[in-house]
Write a protein that holds these residues in place. Structure first.
Motif, PDB file in Angstrom:
ATOM      1  N   VAL A 196    -103.833 197.266   7.328  1.00  0.00           N
ATOM      2  CA  VAL A 196    -102.419 197.087   7.013  1.00  0.00           C
ATOM      3  C   VAL A 196    -102.057 195.619   7.201  1.00  0.00           C
ATOM      4  O   VAL A 196    -102.341 195.031   8.244  1.00  0.00           O
ATOM      5  N   MET A 197    -101.455 195.047   6.177  1.00  0.00           N
ATOM      6  CA  MET A 197    -100.916 193.694   6.278  1.00  0.00           C
ATOM      7  C   MET A 197     -99.414 193.792   6.039  1.00  0.00           C
ATOM      8  O   MET A 197     -98.985 194.291   4.983  1.00  0.00           O
ATOM      9  N   GLY A 198     -98.610 193.392   7.011  1.00  0.00           N
ATOM     10  CA  GLY A 198     -97.176 193.589   6.881  1.00  0.00           C
ATOM     11  C   GLY A 198     -96.367 192.411   7.365  1.00  0.00           C
ATOM     12  O   GLY A 198     -96.869 191.509   8.053  1.00  0.00           O
ATOM     13  N   HIS A 199     -95.094 192.447   7.011  1.00  0.00           N
ATOM     14  CA  HIS A 199     -94.169 191.392   7.414  1.00  0.00           C
ATOM     15  C   HIS A 199     -92.769 191.982   7.523  1.00  0.00           C
ATOM     16  O   HIS A 199     -92.355 192.787   6.680  1.00  0.00           O
ATOM     17  N   ILE A 200     -92.040 191.621   8.572  1.00  0.00           N
ATOM     18  CA  ILE A 200     -90.631 191.970   8.688  1.00  0.00           C
ATOM     19  C   ILE A 200     -89.850 190.707   9.014  1.00  0.00           C
ATOM     20  O   ILE A 200     -90.418 189.713   9.478  1.00  0.00           O
ATOM     21  N   GLY A 201     -88.538 190.745   8.757  1.00  0.00           N
ATOM     22  CA  GLY A 201     -87.741 189.570   9.063  1.00  0.00           C
ATOM     23  C   GLY A 201     -86.257 189.853   9.077  1.00  0.00           C
ATOM     24  O   GLY A 201     -85.791 190.870   8.552  1.00  0.00           O
ATOM     25  N   GLN A 202     -85.528 188.970   9.706  1.00  0.00           N
ATOM     26  CA  GLN A 202     -84.064 188.957   9.701  1.00  0.00           C
ATOM     27  C   GLN A 202     -83.626 187.743   8.886  1.00  0.00           C
ATOM     28  O   GLN A 202     -83.786 186.609   9.339  1.00  0.00           O
ATOM     29  N   TYR A 203     -83.094 187.987   7.717  1.00  0.00           N
ATOM     30  CA  TYR A 203     -82.701 186.900   6.838  1.00  0.00           C
ATOM     31  C   TYR A 203     -81.202 186.874   6.553  1.00  0.00           C
ATOM     32  O   TYR A 203     -80.600 185.805   6.457  1.00  0.00           O
ATOM     33  N   LEU A 204     -80.592 188.038   6.405  1.00  0.00           N
ATOM     34  CA  LEU A 204     -79.186 188.107   6.032  1.00  0.00           C
ATOM     35  C   LEU A 204     -78.337 188.864   7.050  1.00  0.00           C
ATOM     36  O   LEU A 204     -77.136 188.654   7.142  1.00  0.00           O
ATOM     37  N   GLY A 205     -78.945 189.754   7.817  1.00  0.00           N
ATOM     38  CA  GLY A 205     -78.178 190.612   8.712  1.00  0.00           C
ATOM     39  C   GLY A 205     -77.541 189.909   9.885  1.00  0.00           C
ATOM     40  O   GLY A 205     -76.564 190.402  10.449  1.00  0.00           O
ATOM     41  N   THR A 206     -78.076 188.758  10.260  1.00  0.00           N
ATOM     42  CA  THR A 206     -77.554 188.060  11.437  1.00  0.00           C
ATOM     43  C   THR A 206     -76.433 187.086  11.095  1.00  0.00           C
ATOM     44  O   THR A 206     -76.026 186.279  11.931  1.00  0.00           O
ATOM     45  N   ARG A 207     -75.944 187.150   9.854  1.00  0.00           N
ATOM     46  CA  ARG A 207     -74.785 186.343   9.494  1.00  0.00           C
ATOM     47  C   ARG A 207     -73.811 187.199   8.694  1.00  0.00           C
ATOM     48  O   ARG A 207     -74.221 188.106   7.969  1.00  0.00           O
ATOM     49  N   PRO A 208     -72.516 186.950   8.835  1.00  0.00           N
ATOM     50  CA  PRO A 208     -71.515 187.775   8.150  1.00  0.00           C
ATOM     51  C   PRO A 208     -71.640 187.660   6.630  1.00  0.00           C
ATOM     52  O   PRO A 208     -72.147 186.670   6.100  1.00  0.00           O
ATOM     53  N   GLY A 209     -71.160 188.690   5.947  1.00  0.00           N
ATOM     54  CA  GLY A 209     -71.199 188.679   4.488  1.00  0.00           C
ATOM     55  C   GLY A 209     -70.532 189.908   3.923  1.00  0.00           C
ATOM     56  O   GLY A 209     -69.994 190.746   4.645  1.00  0.00           O
ATOM     57  N   VAL A 210     -70.586 190.033   2.606  1.00  0.00           N
ATOM     58  CA  VAL A 210     -70.011 191.178   1.910  1.00  0.00           C
ATOM     59  C   VAL A 210     -70.918 192.385   2.100  1.00  0.00           C
ATOM     60  O   VAL A 210     -72.127 192.294   1.889  1.00  0.00           O
ATOM     61  N   GLY A 211     -70.350 193.514   2.496  1.00  0.00           N
ATOM     62  CA  GLY A 211     -71.122 194.735   2.690  1.00  0.00           C
ATOM     63  C   GLY A 211     -70.685 195.825   1.741  1.00  0.00           C
ATOM     64  O   GLY A 211     -69.495 196.113   1.622  1.00  0.00           O
ATOM     65  N   LEU A 212     -71.630 196.433   1.040  1.00  0.00           N
ATOM     66  CA  LEU A 212     -71.317 197.521   0.117  1.00  0.00           C
ATOM     67  C   LEU A 212     -71.303 198.883   0.797  1.00  0.00           C
ATOM     68  O   LEU A 212     -70.954 199.876   0.171  1.00  0.00           O
ATOM     69  N   MET A 213     -71.693 198.923   2.075  1.00  0.00           N
ATOM     70  CA  MET A 213     -71.658 200.177   2.828  1.00  0.00           C
ATOM     71  C   MET A 213     -70.905 199.972   4.142  1.00  0.00           C
ATOM     72  O   MET A 213     -71.240 200.551   5.159  1.00  0.00           O
ATOM     73  N   GLY A 214     -69.891 199.116   4.101  1.00  0.00           N
ATOM     74  CA  GLY A 214     -69.109 198.836   5.295  1.00  0.00           C
ATOM     75  C   GLY A 214     -69.496 197.500   5.907  1.00  0.00           C
ATOM     76  O   GLY A 214     -70.472 196.868   5.516  1.00  0.00           O
ATOM     77  N   THR A 215     -68.722 197.087   6.878  1.00  0.00           N
ATOM     78  CA  THR A 215     -68.941 195.801   7.542  1.00  0.00           C
ATOM     79  C   THR A 215     -69.806 195.988   8.783  1.00  0.00           C
ATOM     80  O   THR A 215     -69.556 196.868   9.596  1.00  0.00           O
ATOM     81  N   TRP A 216     -70.826 195.168   8.910  1.00  0.00           N
ATOM     82  CA  TRP A 216     -71.698 195.232  10.082  1.00  0.00           C
ATOM     83  C   TRP A 216     -71.369 194.086  11.023  1.00  0.00           C
ATOM     84  O   TRP A 216     -70.724 193.097  10.637  1.00  0.00           O
TER      85      TRP A 216
END
Length: 332
Positions: A196-216
């Protein structure tokens, strides 16, 4: 059958409880750590008793089965407690938060001689059932490649604990990505992974923005918003996974599995077949599929399994699934 519900959030009140009632099962008790929420669900469905702990419900009720509908990090202990009390268990996805947890639950089910199913409702869609039947009939030949895609455009849930790693164990991969990863593996026959070769990351979730399923809450966001992987299997097949619940993509929500076989290919959702016959290439779609509620079929399948000698296929598959997920997270 007497049913208990552990956790009375949205998946319990929109899927599990109404479908148990529709199937003729007797939902006798619910449990929620916040009593007011448990009482609200009980009033909505005419359920007699409400508990604030799993232990109290299991001690005071004569239950045949339970549904576990709580945050991911709570699954293992609640599943183990229910199995030890002699209950069959339907646990929402993902099974747990690690392969070790999945193994513990699998072993506990075998010791208790009770059925353990997981809430992968995409398996029970009419188009999935049809494709699985065709695969088992050999119409795709040997499946040597698969792609699983679970992408949302700015679709971080603005409610619940979906962005809390302590309670969820993970984000885009364990939230909705696990559905398509499981579905691809299920259609492939759950081959044994060897790399298994994988990658995860935080790119957009740690900054405010427009949410289509509510505000996080960007300040408390502690899970991955992106996960990608490639998996190689013992039988020579491979799988590619692409998941995110906050991607800058065109479609609002894409849930898709693609399969390539030596005699044909297939894509879900919707179902398309890609074949060769009589010197020509064909793309085929079903002219008609009877609509079914996959949650209803899932509950019916679980209740039916409870009436027979238990098998542990889904529990075994959960161990394989989580072994892949563990490797993706380990490489973060």
């Amino acid at each position: 059958m007497n049913i208990g519900i552990i956790g009375t959030g949205g998946i319990a009140t929109t899927a599990h409880i109404p479908q148990y009632i529709a199937a003729g099962a007797n939902v006798v008790a619910v449990m929620n750590r916040t009593r007011a929420r448990g009482e609200a669900a009980a009033r909505q469905f005419g359920i007699e008793r409400v508990y604030e702990t799993v232990e109290e419900m299991l001690q005071n009720e004569s239950l045949d089965a339970v549904s576990v509908c709580t945050p991911n990090a709570l699954h293992k202990d609640q599943v183990l407690a229910a199995l030890a009390a002699g209950c069959h268990v339907l646990c929402e996805k993902p099974p747990g938060i690690s392969a070790n947890e999945a193994s513990e639950m699998r072993d506990a089910a075998e010791r208790a001689k009770r059925t353990l199913h997981y809430g992968f409702h995409y398996r029970h869609r009419a188009d999935t059932v049809l494709l699985k039947r065709m695969i088992e009939a050999g119409e795709l030949g040997q499946i040597y490649a698969a792609t699983a895609i679970a992408l949302r455009r700015r679709g971080i849930p603005g409610w619940g604990v979906f962005t809390d790693k302590k309670l969820q164990g993970g984000g885009a991969l364990l939230d909705h990505g696990v559905h398509m990863l499981d579905l691809a593996l299920y259609l492939m026959g759950y081959p044994k992974p060897i790399d298994v070769m994988g990658h995860i990351g935080q790119y957009l979730g740690t900054r405010p923005g427009v949410g289509l399923m509510g505000t996080w809450d960007a300040e408390t966001f502690s899970v991955e918003d992106t996960a990608r992987a490639m998996v190689k299997f013992e039988n020579g097949a491979s799988l590619m996974f692409d998941g995110s619940f906050m991607a800058n993509v065109g479609p609002r929500d894409t849930m898709r599995v693609e399969l390539r076989g030596t005699d044909g290919g297939a894509t879900l959702f919707p179902l398309h077949l890609h074949t060769e016959a009589h010197g020509a290439l064909f793309d085929q779609t079903p002219a008609h599929l009877e609509h079914v509620d996959p949650y209803a079929v899932q509950i019916q399948a679980f209740l039916e399994a409870c009436r027979h000698e238990p098998t542990y296929e889904q529990a075994d598959q959960a161990v394989i699934l989580h072994s892949i997920i563990d490797r993706i997270y380990e490489q973060a």
